[in-house]
Scaffold this motif. Structure first.
Motif, short mmCIF file in Angstrom:
data_model
loop_
_atom_site.label_atom_id
_atom_site.label_comp_id
_atom_site.label_asym_id
_atom_site.label_seq_id
_atom_site.Cartn_x
_atom_site.Cartn_y
_atom_site.Cartn_z
N PRO A 27 -11.47 21.42 23.71
CA PRO A 27 -12.10 22.21 24.65
C PRO A 27 -13.07 23.54 23.98
O PRO A 27 -13.84 23.91 24.61
CB PRO A 27 -11.30 22.94 25.61
CG PRO A 27 -9.94 22.73 24.87
CD PRO A 27 -9.93 21.55 23.92
N VAL A 28 -12.73 23.91 22.80
CA VAL A 28 -13.32 25.05 22.16
C VAL A 28 -14.73 25.07 22.08
O VAL A 28 -15.61 25.74 22.15
CB VAL A 28 -12.62 25.52 21.00
CG1 VAL A 28 -13.56 26.66 20.14
CG2 VAL A 28 -11.18 25.97 21.22
N PRO A 29 -15.23 23.75 21.51
CA PRO A 29 -16.62 23.56 21.32
C PRO A 29 -17.30 23.47 22.61
O PRO A 29 -18.64 24.03 22.75
CB PRO A 29 -16.83 22.20 20.40
CG PRO A 29 -15.35 22.17 19.79
CD PRO A 29 -14.33 22.66 20.45
N LEU A 30 -16.88 22.74 23.40
CA LEU A 30 -17.57 22.65 24.83
C LEU A 30 -17.43 24.07 25.40
O LEU A 30 -18.49 24.18 26.04
CB LEU A 30 -16.67 21.49 25.58
CG LEU A 30 -17.37 21.32 27.05
CD1 LEU A 30 -18.74 21.07 26.91
CD2 LEU A 30 -16.54 20.42 27.85
N ALA A 126 -23.74 19.57 24.84
CA ALA A 126 -23.63 18.22 24.50
C ALA A 126 -23.13 17.78 23.22
O ALA A 126 -22.17 16.85 23.18
CB ALA A 126 -25.22 17.69 24.27
N VAL A 127 -23.27 18.72 22.23
CA VAL A 127 -22.56 18.51 20.87
C VAL A 127 -21.00 18.64 21.34
O VAL A 127 -20.10 18.01 20.57
CB VAL A 127 -22.96 19.58 20.00
CG1 VAL A 127 -22.24 19.53 18.68
CG2 VAL A 127 -24.23 19.14 19.55
N GLY A 128 -20.76 19.70 21.91
CA GLY A 128 -19.23 19.99 22.32
C GLY A 128 -18.71 18.74 23.09
O GLY A 128 -17.21 18.70 22.93
N LEU A 129 -19.43 18.18 23.92
CA LEU A 129 -18.61 16.64 24.39
C LEU A 129 -18.64 15.85 23.46
O LEU A 129 -17.55 14.89 23.66
CB LEU A 129 -19.63 16.28 25.53
CG LEU A 129 -19.42 16.97 26.72
CD1 LEU A 129 -20.62 16.70 27.76
CD2 LEU A 129 -17.84 17.04 27.61
#
Length: 135
Positions: A27-30, A126-129
């Protein structure tokens, strides 16, 4: 029956998440991407920044929509962090950190690369997903 070996820290939380059927993800990048997108949208609701980035002032409706979407992105990021780490660590530690780091990047990009700032606001969630799940 033999005694169970000690569980690593947070194993009960991970077991609870797997029982609820939640998708295992990082969840951190998202949360970071949503926080950054939230800051971009909230800044685009301000006529000064909207004019700097897009060359014209926003309509009242566009400003209200941008402010609402930006606030929603920040709240979703907070919800992700709270759901994964609990209210104390998730809200104060992780979400606060993602807010601070994303705001720092936003502040450095706005004066020098305003259009890139908007493109990153679209790309970061989008990258986080797409990043791989936690193991």
């Amino acid at each position: 029956s033999p005694a169970k070996p000690p569980q690593p820290f947070g194993a009960s939380v991970a077991r609870h998440r797997s029982l609820t059927g939640a998708i295992r993800m990082n969840p951190v990048p998202l949360a970071f991407g949503l926080s950054y997108a939230g800051w971009v949208l909230i800044s685009l609701s301000m006529s000064r920044h909207h004019e700097q980035v897009l060359g014209h002032r926003p309509s009242t409706r566009r400003a209200a929509v941008a402010k609402g979407l930006g606030s929603a992105a920040l709240l979703i990021a907070a919800w992700l962090c709270i759901r994964h780490w609990g209210p104390s660590v998730g809200l104060l530690g992780v979400w606060g950190g993602t807010l601070s780091a994303s705001a720092l990047i936003y502040v450095f990009l706005l004066p020098y690369f305003p259009r890139t700032m908007v493109r990153l606001g679209i790309a970061m969630p989008a990258v986080g997903l797409l990043l791989p799940p936690l193991t």
